[in-house]
Structures are given as structure tokens and as C-alpha cells.
Design a protein around this motif. Structure first.
Motif, PDB file in Angstrom:
ATOM      1  N   ALA A   1       0.837  -1.209   0.000  1.00 53.80           N
ATOM      2  CA  ALA A   1       0.000   0.000   0.000  1.00 53.80           C
ATOM      3  C   ALA A   1       0.869   1.254   0.000  1.00 53.80           C
ATOM      4  N   ALA A   2       1.945   1.235   0.781  1.00 53.70           N
ATOM      5  CA  ALA A   2       2.832   2.403   0.846  1.00 53.70           C
ATOM      6  C   ALA A   2       3.543   2.613  -0.484  1.00 53.70           C
ATOM      7  N   ILE A   3       3.998   1.525  -1.113  1.00 55.95           N
ATOM      8  CA  ILE A   3       4.667   1.622  -2.418  1.00 55.95           C
ATOM      9  C   ILE A   3       3.681   2.159  -3.455  1.00 55.95           C
ATOM     10  N   LYS A   4       2.453   1.674  -3.423  1.00 52.39           N
ATOM     11  CA  LYS A   4       1.446   2.119  -4.393  1.00 52.39           C
ATOM     12  C   LYS A   4       1.172   3.612  -4.239  1.00 52.39           C
ATOM     13  N   ARG A   5       1.026   4.065  -2.972  1.00 56.44           N
ATOM     14  CA  ARG A   5       0.786   5.493  -2.725  1.00 56.44           C
ATOM     15  C   ARG A   5       1.940   6.340  -3.236  1.00 56.44           C
ATOM     16  N   LEU A   6       3.171   5.886  -2.961  1.00 54.73           N
ATOM     17  CA  LEU A   6       4.359   6.636  -3.376  1.00 54.73           C
ATOM     18  C   LEU A   6       4.447   6.740  -4.899  1.00 54.73           C
ATOM     19  N   VAL A   7       4.271   5.614  -5.593  1.00 53.22           N
ATOM     20  CA  VAL A   7       4.363   5.605  -7.054  1.00 53.22           C
ATOM     21  C   VAL A   7       3.249   6.455  -7.658  1.00 53.22           C
ATOM     22  N   GLN A   8       2.052   6.375  -7.110  1.00 57.94           N
ATOM     23  CA  GLN A   8       0.932   7.166  -7.636  1.00 57.94           C
ATOM     24  C   GLN A   8       1.145   8.655  -7.399  1.00 57.94           C
ATOM     25  N   SER A   9       1.770   8.999  -6.272  1.00 59.87           N
ATOM     26  CA  SER A   9       2.020  10.430  -6.021  1.00 59.87           C
ATOM     27  C   SER A   9       3.084  10.976  -6.974  1.00 59.87           C
ATOM     28  N   ILE A  10       4.031  10.137  -7.362  1.00 65.19           N
ATOM     29  CA  ILE A  10       5.092  10.583  -8.280  1.00 65.19           C
ATOM     30  C   ILE A  10       4.577  10.647  -9.715  1.00 65.19           C
ATOM     31  N   THR A  11       3.872   9.611 -10.138  1.00 64.77           N
ATOM     32  CA  THR A  11       3.417   9.556 -11.534  1.00 64.77           C
ATOM     33  C   THR A  11       2.144  10.356 -11.774  1.00 64.77           C
ATOM     34  N   GLY A  12       1.330  10.512 -10.745  1.00 69.60           N
ATOM     35  CA  GLY A  12       0.084  11.246 -10.911  1.00 69.60           C
ATOM     36  C   GLY A  12      -1.025  10.435 -11.541  1.00 69.60           C
ATOM     37  N   SER A  13      -0.835   9.132 -11.646  1.00 70.87           N
ATOM     38  CA  SER A  13      -1.887   8.275 -12.194  1.00 70.87           C
ATOM     39  C   SER A  13      -1.896   6.961 -11.416  1.00 70.87           C
ATOM     40  N   SER A  14      -2.974   6.214 -11.579  1.00 70.10           N
ATOM     41  CA  SER A  14      -3.059   4.937 -10.862  1.00 70.10           C
ATOM     42  C   SER A  14      -2.143   3.914 -11.524  1.00 70.10           C
ATOM     43  N   VAL A  15      -1.638   2.991 -10.709  1.00 69.37           N
ATOM     44  CA  VAL A  15      -0.708   1.977 -11.220  1.00 69.37           C
ATOM     45  C   VAL A  15      -1.277   0.595 -10.944  1.00 69.37           C
ATOM     46  N   SER A  16      -0.892  -0.357 -11.769  1.00 67.00           N
ATOM     47  CA  SER A  16      -1.398  -1.725 -11.625  1.00 67.00           C
ATOM     48  C   SER A  16      -0.666  -2.450 -10.501  1.00 67.00           C
ATOM     49  N   GLN A  17      -1.205  -3.580 -10.134  1.00 66.57           N
ATOM     50  CA  GLN A  17      -0.611  -4.390  -9.066  1.00 66.57           C
ATOM     51  C   GLN A  17       0.768  -4.905  -9.478  1.00 66.57           C
ATOM     52  N   ASN A  18       0.956  -5.209 -10.766  1.00 73.26           N
ATOM     53  CA  ASN A  18       2.260  -5.696 -11.238  1.00 73.26           C
ATOM     54  C   ASN A  18       3.341  -4.639 -11.061  1.00 73.26           C
ATOM     55  N   VAL A  19       2.997  -3.379 -11.294  1.00 74.86           N
ATOM     56  CA  VAL A  19       3.964  -2.290 -11.117  1.00 74.86           C
ATOM     57  C   VAL A  19       4.338  -2.176  -9.646  1.00 74.86           C
ATOM     58  N   VAL A  20       3.355  -2.302  -8.773  1.00 76.67           N
ATOM     59  CA  VAL A  20       3.606  -2.217  -7.334  1.00 76.67           C
ATOM     60  C   VAL A  20       4.531  -3.348  -6.892  1.00 76.67           C
ATOM     61  N   ILE A  21       4.290  -4.546  -7.380  1.00 78.44           N
ATOM     62  CA  ILE A  21       5.130  -5.697  -7.028  1.00 78.44           C
ATOM     63  C   ILE A  21       6.555  -5.486  -7.523  1.00 78.44           C
ATOM     64  N   ALA A  22       6.700  -5.001  -8.762  1.00 75.82           N
ATOM     65  CA  ALA A  22       8.033  -4.761  -9.324  1.00 75.82           C
ATOM     66  C   ALA A  22       8.778  -3.689  -8.536  1.00 75.82           C
ATOM     67  N   MET A  23       8.105  -2.597  -8.241  1.00 76.62           N
ATOM     68  CA  MET A  23       8.753  -1.516  -7.487  1.00 76.62           C
ATOM     69  C   MET A  23       9.123  -1.970  -6.081  1.00 76.62           C
ATOM     70  N   SER A  24       8.295  -2.789  -5.487  1.00 76.74           N
ATOM     71  CA  SER A  24       8.589  -3.322  -4.155  1.00 76.74           C
ATOM     72  C   SER A  24       9.849  -4.182  -4.192  1.00 76.74           C
ATOM     73  N   GLY A  25       9.973  -5.003  -5.210  1.00 77.23           N
ATOM     74  CA  GLY A  25      11.162  -5.850  -5.358  1.00 77.23           C
ATOM     75  C   GLY A  25      12.418  -5.029  -5.610  1.00 77.23           C
ATOM     76  N   ILE A  26      12.304  -4.016  -6.468  1.00 76.43           N
ATOM     77  CA  ILE A  26      13.451  -3.148  -6.764  1.00 76.43           C
ATOM     78  C   ILE A  26      13.877  -2.401  -5.504  1.00 76.43           C
ATOM     79  N   SER A  27      12.900  -1.946  -4.735  1.00 78.98           N
ATOM     80  CA  SER A  27      13.206  -1.227  -3.496  1.00 78.98           C
ATOM     81  C   SER A  27      13.929  -2.131  -2.509  1.00 78.98           C
ATOM     82  N   LYS A  28      13.522  -3.382  -2.456  1.00 79.43           N
ATOM     83  CA  LYS A  28      14.162  -4.345  -1.546  1.00 79.43           C
ATOM     84  C   LYS A  28      15.618  -4.564  -1.945  1.00 79.43           C
ATOM     85  N   VAL A  29      15.862  -4.691  -3.238  1.00 83.50           N
ATOM     86  CA  VAL A  29      17.243  -4.866  -3.720  1.00 83.50           C
ATOM     87  C   VAL A  29      18.075  -3.626  -3.412  1.00 83.50           C
ATOM     88  N   PHE A  30      17.496  -2.448  -3.642  1.00 83.29           N
ATOM     89  CA  PHE A  30      18.192  -1.187  -3.381  1.00 83.29           C
ATOM     90  C   PHE A  30      18.569  -1.064  -1.906  1.00 83.29           C
TER      91      PHE A  30
END
Length: 195
Positions: A116-145
Motif C-alpha cells: 500500500a505504501a509503495i502504491k501510494r508513493l508511485v501514484q504520487s510521483i506519476t500522478g496516475s493509478s498503477v497496476s498491481q504488477n507495477v507495485v510488485i516490481a517496485m517493491s522488489g526493486i526497493s528491496k534490492v536497493f
């Protein structure tokens, strides 16, 4: 019995050519007589022979669709073999872990950023709604980072002669080093393309 008006002339000739050894209506020629091959009509025995010829011909020059399917099947088999090998290697590696390493590995596998936090962050940056796959990918990238920063911070801690747990100074130094190696983009410095 077929209507004589609908029977083709070739069929009439064929029936007349049957000898005395054949029975009317059996459709089989008498012994020693051969039936002329009809054009456009295939007999059951001919279909099997034609199927064999198709198989032989296709093995010599398969169609592009067949080639693509064969290539895809080979790739699938190769991927499955690689996946099985990777799983087997991981099982060997995990089985050789000490108790402490096994606990750390379990924590690594269980840890994740809240979706939920990743989804809120990505939506605030992009200004549009994002799919669940994008949230999962960003969550994984954040974990690696985060893992890279912690790994670098542990190196800093060791180099400075400190002992874990990590302190904020170790984390700041790790981020500074990663920025200097350009592994973290510098958001404050703007590259001017044209002067």
C-alpha cells in the motif's frame, strides 16, 4: 445404389471394368485387375501413405510455424532444466547454512515493503493509478536497493573497525560511496544538455 444420372462417367467406366471375379457392390476389383486411381479421391489405405509422406516431407522442410513451435519447445525445455538446476543449487546452499545464516536468510525471504505504501508513493510521483504488477516490481526493486545500501554500510562498519549493529553514520557513508560510484542517481545535480 447410386442414381445413374449423378454418377460421373469415370465411375461408370470403372464399374464396367470389374471382372467376373468381383462381386457387384463390393467395389473390389477381381484378381489380376487393378482399379485406376481416382483423381481427387483418397482411399483409406492411400490416406495412411499420404500421412507418412507428409511426415517425411515435414521433417525435411518443416513449415515456419512448425519451426517456431519446435524452437519454443526447445527453449521451454532448456528453461525448465536451468530452473531445476538453480533450485537444486539453492537447496544445496541452504542445507549448508549455519543456524545464524539460516535465520538471516529466512528474514530476507520474509521481508518486504508494504504494498500500500509503495502504491501510494508511485501514484504520487506519476500522478496516475498503477497496476498491481507495477507495485510488485517496485517493491522488489526497493528491496534490492535497500539490500545494496545495507551491504555497503556493513563494509563501512567493518572498515572503520566498528561492530554491528549499523549506525546512521554507516548508512550515510554507504550512500555517499554509492553516489560517488554512480550506483545511486544524484537527484540534486542537474545535467545541462545544452549551454
Amino acid at each position: 445404389m447410386a442414381d445413374p444420372d449423378r454418377v460421373k462417367p469415370e465411375d461408370r467406366v470403372e464399374h464396367k471394368s470389374l471382372g467376373s471375379g468381383s462381386t457387384p457392390g463390393s467395389g473390389e476389383p477381381a484378381a489380376g485387375h487393378s482399379r485406376p486411381k481416382e483423381e481427387g479421391k483418397a482411399r483409406p489405405g492411400d490416406a495412411a501413405a499420404a500421412g507418412e509422406e507428409d511426415e517425411e516431407g515435414s521433417s525435411l522442410h518443416p513449415s515456419p510455424a512448425k519451426k517456431l513451435k519446435l524452437e519454443q519447445d526447445k527453449k521451454k525445455e532448456k528453461r525448465q532444466k536451468v530452473d531445476e538446476d538453480e533450485i537444486q543449487k539453492m537447496q544445496v546452499l541452504v542445507s549448508s547454512f549455519s543456524e545464524e545464516q539460516l535465520n538471516r536468510y529466512e528474514m530476507y525471504r520474509r521481508s518486504a515493503f508494504p504494498k500500500a505504501a509503495i502504491k501510494r508513493l508511485v501514484q504520487s510521483i506519476t500522478g496516475s493509478s498503477v497496476s498491481q504488477n507495477v507495485v510488485i516490481a517496485m517493491s522488489g526493486i526497493s528491496k534490492v536497493f535497500a539490500g545494496e545500501i545495507v551491504e555497503e554500510a556493513l563494509d563501512v562498519c567493518e572498515k572503520w573497525g566498528d561492530t554491528p549493529p549499523l549506525q546512521p553514520k554507516h548508512m550515510r557513508e554507504a550512500v555517499r560511496r554509492l553516489k560517488s560510484r554512480e550506483q545511486i542517481p544524484n537527484t540534486k545535480h542537474k545535467h545541462i544538455l545544452f549551454h
